[in-house]
Design an enzyme around this catalytic site. Sequence first.
Site, mmCIF file in Angstrom:
data_model
loop_
_atom_site.group_PDB
_atom_site.id
_atom_site.type_symbol
_atom_site.label_atom_id
_atom_site.label_comp_id
_atom_site.label_asym_id
_atom_site.label_seq_id
_atom_site.Cartn_x
_atom_site.Cartn_y
_atom_site.Cartn_z
ATOM 1 N N GLY A 13 0.798 -1.219 0.000
ATOM 2 C CA GLY A 13 0.000 0.000 0.000
ATOM 3 C C GLY A 13 0.828 1.264 0.000
ATOM 4 C CG ASN A 14 4.983 1.049 1.040
ATOM 5 O OD1 ASN A 14 4.519 -0.063 0.823
ATOM 6 N ND2 ASN A 14 6.253 1.341 0.841
ATOM 7 C CE LYS A 131 -7.905 -7.165 3.977
ATOM 8 N NZ LYS A 131 -6.549 -6.848 4.427
ATOM 9 C CE LYS A 215 0.169 -6.422 -1.598
ATOM 10 N NZ LYS A 215 1.486 -6.378 -0.887
ATOM 11 C CE LYS A 277 4.046 -6.984 2.864
ATOM 12 N NZ LYS A 277 2.637 -7.083 3.306
#
Length: 315
Positions: A13-14, A131, A215, A277
């Site tokens: 998102g950053n 979520k 994602k 991740k």
Amino acid sequence: MSGPVKVVVALGGNALEDKSLPPTAQSQLQVAHKTAQSLAQLSCNGYELAIVHGNGPQVGRILLASETAAEVTPPMPFDVCGAMSQGYIGYHLQQALTEALRSHCRAIPVVTVVTQMVVDAHDPAFQNPTKPIGPFYSKEQAQALAAEKGYTVKEDSGRGWRRVVASPRPRRIVEIGTIRTLWDTTVTIACGGGGIPVIEGEDGTLKGVDAVIDKDLAACRLAIEMEADVLMILTEVPAVAVRFGKPDQVDLGEVTADELERYAQAGEFGAGSMLPKVQAAVEFVRSAPGRRAVITSLDLGTRALAGECGTRIRA
């Protein structure tokens, strides 16, 4: 390794928002231009790229706008909100990246593929939605929405009540054939926000569902299906760390999938931040011999691919 190195890049998102700026379309475009410069450098260094981006803040705002205008126009289903976020984030990225590549004398096409991701209708995640999406509500407002619209609502870390949806695992990319066709000539932006979650009927028809796909796991699925060499996950920190935020924090450099898995089992990685991740990286490097993953920050991407920094994961 012969031929160009194929890299699937997962943008956090950053890479799309600057928390110091108001969350407007214009500020997102400004950040996209900065992000595009780093991505263009990767391309100019000879890497072949596909890009996956997150959409958490953006899809939440689309949903909020839709619900706020419900008295004027019918609200959009959640899968449609996801598709809308793919379109406008992809538009910003492809515009910015096309310009950045041109400035580096590398005029190659950039295209966004609005991507559907098949999930299992029987995934256990549908029985336990976790979520959070959309705005915060009081307990009374949330319960009223649950009764009126059938939403699942939960209290979110003492900040209020929110709607929650399932986060099933990605199983198959519907548009993978198109992405393969584009790969050799085009930088493709695909699986935005994890892809639009759809379930497949016995007759092959697809139906959108209220869910959010992680994602990073979606990027892993794309990298596996494209037989990529590297999965690179770009985030806010320069490397994966153990004892994160403590005086004895240690950033990890070259590590194996087994080592990362042991750290994960010891609870070193946050469930809503670094853990997915790490899970995506481990899954990818184990999917075929010779594959590797990199987790680092956007500004260090080129150096991390060269093995100079970041966390580099091998099987």
